[in-house]
Motif scaffolding. Structure first.
Motif, short mmCIF file in Angstrom:
data_model
loop_
_atom_site.label_atom_id
_atom_site.label_comp_id
_atom_site.label_asym_id
_atom_site.label_seq_id
_atom_site.Cartn_x
_atom_site.Cartn_y
_atom_site.Cartn_z
N ILE A 26 14.56 -15.11 -5.81
CA ILE A 26 15.11 -16.30 -6.46
C ILE A 26 15.38 -17.40 -5.45
O ILE A 26 15.13 -18.59 -5.70
N PHE A 27 15.87 -17.01 -4.27
CA PHE A 27 16.19 -17.99 -3.23
C PHE A 27 15.02 -18.18 -2.24
O PHE A 27 15.22 -18.65 -1.12
N ALA A 28 13.81 -17.81 -2.70
CA ALA A 28 12.58 -18.05 -1.92
C ALA A 28 12.58 -17.34 -0.58
O ALA A 28 11.88 -17.78 0.35
N ARG A 29 13.29 -16.24 -0.45
CA ARG A 29 13.21 -15.41 0.75
C ARG A 29 12.17 -14.33 0.48
O ARG A 29 12.46 -13.14 0.37
N ASP A 30 10.93 -14.80 0.34
CA ASP A 30 9.87 -13.94 -0.18
C ASP A 30 9.62 -12.71 0.67
O ASP A 30 9.50 -11.59 0.15
N ARG A 31 9.53 -12.88 1.99
CA ARG A 31 9.16 -11.74 2.82
C ARG A 31 10.19 -10.62 2.72
O ARG A 31 9.84 -9.45 2.53
N ARG A 32 11.46 -10.98 2.85
CA ARG A 32 12.51 -9.96 2.74
C ARG A 32 12.61 -9.41 1.32
O ARG A 32 12.88 -8.22 1.12
N GLY A 33 12.39 -10.26 0.35
CA GLY A 33 12.43 -9.81 -1.04
C GLY A 33 11.33 -8.81 -1.35
O GLY A 33 11.58 -7.79 -2.02
N ILE A 34 10.14 -9.08 -0.86
CA ILE A 34 9.02 -8.15 -1.08
C ILE A 34 9.28 -6.84 -0.34
O ILE A 34 9.02 -5.75 -0.88
N GLN A 35 9.81 -6.92 0.86
CA GLN A 35 10.12 -5.70 1.61
C GLN A 35 11.15 -4.84 0.88
O GLN A 35 11.00 -3.61 0.79
N ALA A 36 12.19 -5.47 0.34
CA ALA A 36 13.21 -4.72 -0.39
C ALA A 36 12.64 -4.08 -1.65
O ALA A 36 12.93 -2.92 -1.96
N GLY A 37 11.82 -4.83 -2.39
CA GLY A 37 11.23 -4.29 -3.61
C GLY A 37 10.30 -3.13 -3.34
O GLY A 37 10.36 -2.10 -4.02
N ILE A 38 9.45 -3.27 -2.33
CA ILE A 38 8.52 -2.18 -2.00
C ILE A 38 9.30 -0.95 -1.53
O ILE A 38 8.98 0.18 -1.90
N ALA A 39 10.34 -1.17 -0.72
CA ALA A 39 11.15 -0.04 -0.24
C ALA A 39 11.79 0.71 -1.40
O ALA A 39 11.79 1.95 -1.43
N GLY A 40 12.31 -0.04 -2.38
CA GLY A 40 12.94 0.61 -3.52
C GLY A 40 11.96 1.41 -4.35
O GLY A 40 12.24 2.55 -4.75
N LEU A 41 10.78 0.84 -4.60
CA LEU A 41 9.79 1.54 -5.42
C LEU A 41 9.21 2.75 -4.69
O LEU A 41 8.96 3.79 -5.30
N VAL A 42 8.99 2.63 -3.38
CA VAL A 42 8.49 3.77 -2.62
C VAL A 42 9.52 4.90 -2.61
O VAL A 42 9.17 6.08 -2.75
N LEU A 43 10.80 4.54 -2.45
CA LEU A 43 11.86 5.55 -2.50
C LEU A 43 11.87 6.26 -3.85
O LEU A 43 12.00 7.49 -3.92
N SER A 44 11.70 5.49 -4.92
CA SER A 44 11.69 6.09 -6.26
C SER A 44 10.47 6.99 -6.45
O SER A 44 10.59 8.13 -6.91
N LEU A 45 9.29 6.48 -6.07
CA LEU A 45 8.06 7.23 -6.29
C LEU A 45 7.98 8.46 -5.39
O LEU A 45 7.48 9.50 -5.80
N ALA A 46 8.43 8.32 -4.14
CA ALA A 46 8.24 9.40 -3.18
C ALA A 46 9.43 10.35 -3.08
O ALA A 46 9.31 11.41 -2.46
N GLY A 47 10.58 9.99 -3.67
CA GLY A 47 11.75 10.84 -3.52
C GLY A 47 12.46 11.15 -4.82
O GLY A 47 12.56 12.30 -5.24
N VAL A 48 12.93 10.11 -5.47
CA VAL A 48 13.76 10.30 -6.68
C VAL A 48 12.98 11.01 -7.78
O VAL A 48 13.51 11.90 -8.46
N ASN A 49 11.71 10.63 -7.96
CA ASN A 49 10.93 11.23 -9.05
C ASN A 49 10.70 12.73 -8.86
O ASN A 49 10.51 13.46 -9.83
N ILE A 50 10.68 13.17 -7.60
CA ILE A 50 10.54 14.61 -7.35
C ILE A 50 11.75 15.35 -7.93
O ILE A 50 11.62 16.39 -8.58
N LEU A 51 12.94 14.79 -7.71
CA LEU A 51 14.15 15.42 -8.22
C LEU A 51 14.23 15.33 -9.74
O LEU A 51 14.60 16.30 -10.41
N LEU A 52 13.85 14.17 -10.28
CA LEU A 52 13.88 14.02 -11.74
C LEU A 52 12.89 14.95 -12.42
O LEU A 52 13.11 15.40 -13.55
N GLY A 53 11.78 15.25 -11.75
CA GLY A 53 10.78 16.14 -12.33
C GLY A 53 11.32 17.52 -12.61
O GLY A 53 10.82 18.23 -13.50
#
Length: 370
Positions: free
Chosen positions: A305-332
């Motif tokens: 929202i505040f046009a901090r694109d690089r950090r924003g993209i890094q945070a989003g990718i980190a969150g999704l990778v954590l979910s896909l590679a870690g949290v989903n294993i436990l939820l499964g």
């Protein structure tokens, strides 16, 4: 013997493995077909009410079809040398692995229990392992003269099939130049010196089929630029990050409920039955992970929202990778259907993040296969 003639170089043969230059793309295709097969199979079984092809005391499990496709995937590259054989083999192997491992629950339980809770985490861990292997194979590699020769000879098969693009031709010339400067393998340097004039000649030029593919890619990119400009792309990411981030914070509710409930209590959250005595340890970890994912995605939305694109993209990718590679294993362990639904949402969203980074934050990279 006439000593005026050049004498052959006597060398001990080497069996050291040489990584294929296009292994990352082919393994990536295997991973995609693997993941899609498992997701589609699970969805079909749920929607169809888990039908069985059976009769006369026999049951044809889909793992058998997976075995057939695995056999086809193994035979193709042994029987044919064409580049397409490796592509089809990757598709067959990925689909075969998906069909086979989807029934892993039957192979690890004495009662052939397809629905055993540990099946989904096993499937997911195997998927992540193959994905990690594909990512590792995609990294740029440093080749010596012998390795460069392997790469050149592999790519020359595309010359035989008249599938040479300008990028591939430039890559071949660059590799041949490196080989000709080799001092430890004068035999390979001589071979490269003889091949380079041919590759550089007008006889080897971009073929129409490759040019059509390049034009198709350029057309798709122009459509993407018109339909998905940077501002709209950012807005979509902001909205998705807010929605998925807020939904992921339900994990905090799971942690609070389990921490304040009796050990034998049965609680329902988001239509999932939580048994304090058996599910609590796994769900506490999953809930904590989901909380972190939610916070990262919300942070991504705020930064974008505040046009901090690089950090924003890094945070989003980190969150999704954590979910896909870690949290989903436990939820499964608790619900395979929940994991399938999460993957269907999170993978395309991760693709949007990665595409934004490639389009607007990373320098253009020339495709050597072009």
């Amino acid at each position: 013997m006439d000593e005026s003639l050049p004498q052959p170089v006597q060398r001990v043969g080497s069996a050291r493995p040489v990584a294929r230059p296009h292994a990352g793309a082919r393994l990536g295709l295997l991973v995609i077909s693997f993941g899609v097969t498992v997701v589609v199979t699970r969805l079909f079984l749920v929607l169809a009410g888990y039908p069985q092809i059976a009769g006369g005391g026999y049951h044809i499990a889909h793992a058998l079809w997976g075995g057939v496709l695995l056999a086809v995937g193994a035979i193709l590259p042994l029987a044919w040398a064409n580049d397409w054989a490796f592509t089809v083999a990757a598709l067959c192997a990925g689909t075969g692995v998906g069909l086979f491992i989807d029934e892993v629950g039957k192979f690890i339980t004495s009662k052939n229990n397809y629905f055993t809770p540990v099946a989904a985490p096993i499937i997911y861990v195997v998927f992540l392992g193959v994905l990690a292997l594909a990512r590792r194979a995609s990294r740029p590699r440093q080749y010596d003269a012998r390795g460069q020769t392997y790469v050149v000879l592999d790519d020359l098969t595309r010359v035989a099939d008249a599938r040479v693009g300008t990028g591939l031709r430039a890559d071949l010339l660059s590799r041949l130049t490196l080989i000709t400067t080799s001092t430890d393998r004068p035999d390979l340097a001589d071979l490269a010196g003889r091949l380079r004039p041919y590759v550089a000649s007008p006889a080897v030029q971009a073929q129409s089929i490759v040019l059509r593919r390049q034009r198709a890619v350029a057309w798709l990119e122009s459509v993407e630029r018109r339909l998905l400009p940077r501002t709209l792309h950012r807005i979509i990411l902001i909205v998705l990050s807010l929605l998925i981030g807020l939904y992921s914070l339900l994990g905090l509710a799971v942690v609070v409920v389990l921490a304040t409930s009796d050990a034998n209590a049965i609680v329902k959250i988001d239509d999932q039955t939580i048994r304090g005595s058996t599910d609590a340890p796994v769900l506490l970890l999953a809930g904590a992970g989901e909380t972190i994912v939610g916070l990262l995605l919300l942070a991504s939305a705020v930064l974008l929202i505040f046009a901090r694109d690089r950090r924003g993209i890094q945070a989003g990718i980190a969150g999704l990778v954590l979910s896909l590679a870690g949290v989903n294993i436990l939820l499964g362990y608790v619900s395979a259907e929940t994991v399938v639904a999460a993957i269907i949402v999170e993978l395309p969203m991760l693709g949007l993040y990665v595409r934004y980074r490639k389009r607007f934050l990373a320098p253009a990279i020339t495709d050597p296969d072009g």
